[in-house]
Design a protein around this motif. Structure first.
Motif, PDB file in Angstrom:
ATOM      1  N   ARG A 243       3.851  12.600  -5.531  1.00  0.00           N
ATOM      2  CA  ARG A 243       4.857  12.230  -4.809  1.00  0.00           C
ATOM      3  C   ARG A 243       4.622  11.142  -3.720  1.00  0.00           C
ATOM      4  N   LYS A 244       3.506  11.414  -2.841  1.00  0.00           N
ATOM      5  CA  LYS A 244       2.944  10.755  -2.049  1.00  0.00           C
ATOM      6  C   LYS A 244       1.461  10.135  -2.284  1.00  0.00           C
ATOM      7  N   GLY A 245       1.113   9.147  -1.481  1.00  0.00           N
ATOM      8  CA  GLY A 245      -0.425   8.776  -1.619  1.00  0.00           C
ATOM      9  C   GLY A 245      -0.591   7.800  -2.880  1.00  0.00           C
ATOM     10  N   ALA A 246       0.439   7.520  -3.706  1.00  0.00           N
ATOM     11  CA  ALA A 246       0.240   6.376  -4.418  1.00  0.00           C
ATOM     12  C   ALA A 246       1.848   5.968  -4.759  1.00  0.00           C
ATOM     13  N   LEU A 247       1.440   4.543  -5.518  1.00  0.00           N
ATOM     14  CA  LEU A 247       2.625   3.710  -5.696  1.00  0.00           C
ATOM     15  C   LEU A 247       2.811   3.719  -7.378  1.00  0.00           C
ATOM     16  N   LEU A 248       3.601   4.840  -7.598  1.00  0.00           N
ATOM     17  CA  LEU A 248       3.626   5.055  -9.072  1.00  0.00           C
ATOM     18  C   LEU A 248       5.141   5.385  -9.478  1.00  0.00           C
ATOM     19  N   PRO A 249       5.624   5.171 -10.715  1.00  0.00           N
ATOM     20  CA  PRO A 249       6.869   5.521 -11.302  1.00  0.00           C
ATOM     21  C   PRO A 249       7.122   7.076 -10.827  1.00  0.00           C
TER      22      PRO A 249
ATOM     23  N   PHE B  22     -13.763  13.443  -0.377  1.00  0.00           N
ATOM     24  CA  PHE B  22     -13.776  12.955   0.930  1.00  0.00           C
ATOM     25  C   PHE B  22     -12.225  12.717   1.559  1.00  0.00           C
ATOM     26  N   ILE B  23     -11.696  13.244   2.645  1.00  0.00           N
ATOM     27  CA  ILE B  23     -10.546  12.927   2.949  1.00  0.00           C
ATOM     28  C   ILE B  23     -10.742  12.368   4.390  1.00  0.00           C
TER      29      ILE B  23
ATOM     30  N   SER C 217      -5.041   8.076   2.013  1.00  0.00           N
ATOM     31  CA  SER C 217      -3.687   8.055   1.613  1.00  0.00           C
ATOM     32  C   SER C 217      -3.775   9.138   0.159  1.00  0.00           C
ATOM     33  N   THR C 218      -4.397   8.394  -0.971  1.00  0.00           N
ATOM     34  CA  THR C 218      -4.633   9.334  -2.164  1.00  0.00           C
ATOM     35  C   THR C 218      -5.256  10.508  -1.946  1.00  0.00           C
ATOM     36  N   ASN C 219      -6.343  10.546  -1.359  1.00  0.00           N
ATOM     37  CA  ASN C 219      -6.820  11.814  -1.348  1.00  0.00           C
ATOM     38  C   ASN C 219      -6.451  12.713  -0.522  1.00  0.00           C
ATOM     39  N   VAL C 220      -5.937  12.327   0.677  1.00  0.00           N
ATOM     40  CA  VAL C 220      -5.092  13.347   1.633  1.00  0.00           C
ATOM     41  C   VAL C 220      -4.001  13.733   0.936  1.00  0.00           C
ATOM     42  N   ALA C 221      -3.167  13.034  -0.077  1.00  0.00           N
ATOM     43  CA  ALA C 221      -2.187  13.510  -0.583  1.00  0.00           C
ATOM     44  C   ALA C 221      -2.549  14.687  -1.556  1.00  0.00           C
ATOM     45  N   LYS C 222      -3.652  14.395  -2.349  1.00  0.00           N
ATOM     46  CA  LYS C 222      -4.120  15.529  -3.281  1.00  0.00           C
ATOM     47  C   LYS C 222      -4.638  16.794  -2.569  1.00  0.00           C
ATOM     48  N   ALA C 223      -5.284  16.738  -1.481  1.00  0.00           N
ATOM     49  CA  ALA C 223      -5.874  17.743  -0.732  1.00  0.00           C
ATOM     50  C   ALA C 223      -4.291  18.624  -0.090  1.00  0.00           C
ATOM     51  N   VAL C 224      -3.432  17.689   0.407  1.00  0.00           N
ATOM     52  CA  VAL C 224      -2.335  18.374   0.981  1.00  0.00           C
ATOM     53  C   VAL C 224      -1.468  19.198  -0.003  1.00  0.00           C
ATOM     54  N   GLY C 225      -1.435  18.607  -1.224  1.00  0.00           N
ATOM     55  CA  GLY C 225      -0.561  19.079  -2.400  1.00  0.00           C
ATOM     56  C   GLY C 225       0.662  18.040  -2.618  1.00  0.00           C
TER      57      GLY C 225
ATOM     58  N   LEU D 263       0.873  -1.243   0.074  1.00  0.00           N
ATOM     59  CA  LEU D 263       0.197   0.049   0.107  1.00  0.00           C
ATOM     60  C   LEU D 263       1.029   1.284   0.027  1.00  0.00           C
ATOM     61  N   PRO D 264       0.481   2.335  -0.543  1.00  0.00           N
ATOM     62  CA  PRO D 264       1.220   3.701  -0.539  1.00  0.00           C
ATOM     63  C   PRO D 264       0.841   3.952   1.037  1.00  0.00           C
ATOM     64  N   GLY D 265       1.929   4.530   1.441  1.00  0.00           N
ATOM     65  CA  GLY D 265       1.929   5.345   2.725  1.00  0.00           C
ATOM     66  C   GLY D 265       0.981   6.208   3.257  1.00  0.00           C
ATOM     67  N   PHE D 266       0.328   6.067   4.604  1.00  0.00           N
ATOM     68  CA  PHE D 266      -0.759   6.912   4.716  1.00  0.00           C
ATOM     69  C   PHE D 266      -0.157   8.210   5.026  1.00  0.00           C
ATOM     70  N   ILE D 267      -1.203   9.214   5.284  1.00  0.00           N
ATOM     71  CA  ILE D 267      -0.628  10.716   5.629  1.00  0.00           C
ATOM     72  C   ILE D 267      -1.372  10.805   7.208  1.00  0.00           C
ATOM     73  N   GLY D 268      -0.529  11.264   8.087  1.00  0.00           N
ATOM     74  CA  GLY D 268      -1.154  11.566   9.451  1.00  0.00           C
ATOM     75  C   GLY D 268      -1.414  12.880   9.332  1.00  0.00           C
ATOM     76  N   MET D 269      -2.793  13.340  10.013  1.00  0.00           N
ATOM     77  CA  MET D 269      -3.228  14.523  10.250  1.00  0.00           C
ATOM     78  C   MET D 269      -3.645  14.593  11.639  1.00  0.00           C
ATOM     79  N   PRO D 270      -2.551  15.144  12.692  1.00  0.00           N
ATOM     80  CA  PRO D 270      -3.068  14.988  13.941  1.00  0.00           C
ATOM     81  C   PRO D 270      -3.882  16.004  14.438  1.00  0.00           C
ATOM     82  N   GLN D 271      -4.725  15.863  15.277  1.00  0.00           N
ATOM     83  CA  GLN D 271      -5.588  17.099  15.788  1.00  0.00           C
ATOM     84  C   GLN D 271      -4.857  18.077  16.485  1.00  0.00           C
TER      85      GLN D 271
END
Length: 372
Positions: free
Chosen positions: A298-304, A256-257, A286-294, A59-67
């Motif tokens: 680079r993150k949120g996906a396993l791609l070349p 949704f994220i 992962s993917t949606n959070v990476a898109k929202a964060v910008g 899986l692509p790594g998840f992105i933490g968003m601590p409160q």
């Protein structure tokens, strides 16, 4: 100096929309190729480091968003424990929100951010402002310092009407910023806060300001919202309903994220297959959070070209060790067997092997690029 090459063989690569068997090549912390290995071996080239991922989901790594802001944790042991709790869930990067005081200059801001020099995973800075600070001077100052994401604390309808939207819109067009709305409860009721959110959404859509709406309790109806300008950071109790919507509208835009620790799924009646649920989890946290964060791709996906942030999950462990009557609460459920960040192991076979300071501060984020 020769580049370090690694190949991860035999795993099942999980994307937002499907699962496929493939091998992953990694060079200097970046994914260079994802495919079944059909290349002829050269006796001249040095052999790559081989990782056997047989029986694993990748899986692509998840992105933490601590409160709560992590930079305020001054005790190093407590700080490292907070990071490790995210890593154990499969987070390979996180977003921290800095709340500046009026007296702080740039050097003092940088000093306040020094705790993350100890971070073992990559991180992104956002800035938190009171709505009274959403003016030309403050927004320009933080944009010039490289902060394209501003978290705005809102209390009342008067706060919305006091904003100079025309100026903020012009700054947004120039600097490509994104706003994150946070509602301060105070004495207002739940219904009043929801009406205030709707007013904010109308204003930001009219002025074409992309905004993340936190903890909205409104109906998750993708028809009534703009899929680009409105992104919903879901409350825990809304994540199950959102994932069912995503499942029923598999290839449709769903803004949704949610960080993984806020995901709660009622899976007592199996409404999708196990691997489909895993894809939805990757998409939401992962993917949606990476898109929202910008940070995507680079993150949120396993791609070349993506960072080699990879979560190794044993196939035999996914949803097999939990009672079918249990609601899946990912703040209590530990996912991975191993975690890799930028091509380096940070957690392997239930042991932490990361080094202090491995994490990088990620600049040049573009939270306005992708529709979610």
């Amino acid at each position: 100096m020769s580049q370090q090459e690694m190949v991860i063989r035999g795993g099942l690569v999980v994307t937002s929309y499907g699962v496929r068997e493939a091998d992953i090549w990694v060079v200097d912390g970046k994914i260079t190729r994802i495919a079944k290995d059909t290349l002829q071996k050269s006796s001249l080239a040095p052999p790559p480091v081989e990782v056997d991922a047989t029986g694993m989901y990748l899986l692509p790594g998840f992105i933490g968003m601590p409160q709560l802001p992590l930079y305020r944790i001054r005790d190093r042991k407590t700080y490292m424990e907070s990071l490790r709790s995210m890593i154990k869930m499969g987070c390979t990067s996180f977003v921290d929100t800095f709340y500046p005081d009026a007296w702080m200059n740039l050097l003092q801001v940088k000093y306040q951010q020094t705790p993350h020099f100890n971070s073992s995973i990559d991180y992104v800075w956002h800035v938190g402002l009171d709505v009274t600070q959403l003016n030309e001077g403050e927004v320009s100052k933080w944009n010039k310092r490289g902060y394209p994401a501003l978290h705005v604390a809102l209390r009342s309808q008067e706060d919305i009407s006091s904003i100079n939207w025309e100026t903020i819109s012009q700054l947004h067009t120039s600097n490509k910023t994104i706003l994150h709305l946070h509602m301060l409860s105070g004495s207002s009721t739940k219904d009043q806060r929801e009406r205030l959110r709707l007013s904010w959404m109308e204003a930001t859509q009219y002025w074409k300001l992309r905004t993340v709406i936190s903890e909205s309790t409104a109906e998750l109806d993708p028809i009534t919202v703009d899929p680009y300008y409105h992104i919903f950071r879901l409350k825990k109790e809304c994540t199950d309903r959102a994932m069912r919507l995503m499942y029923r509208n598999w290839f449709r835009t769903m803004p949704f994220i949610a960080p993984l620790n806020d995901v709660q799924i009622d899976y007592r009646r199996r409404w999708c297959q196990e691997e489909e649920l895993l894809c939805l989890l990757v998409r939401l946290a992962s993917t949606n959070v990476a898109k929202a964060v910008g940070l995507f791709p680079r993150k949120g996906a396993l791609l070349p070209g993506s960072d080699a942030d990879i979560v190794f999950l044993k196939k035999e462990n996914w949803l097999t060790k939990y009672d079918v009557s249990t609601i899946l609460n990912f703040s209590e459920k530990q996912l991975p067997a191993s975690v890799m960040s930028n091509g380096k192991w940070i957690y392997r076979d239930t042991r932490f092997i990361s080094s202090v300071g491995m994490g990088r501060c990620l600049f040049d984020t573009r939270p306005y690029t992708f529709v979610i």
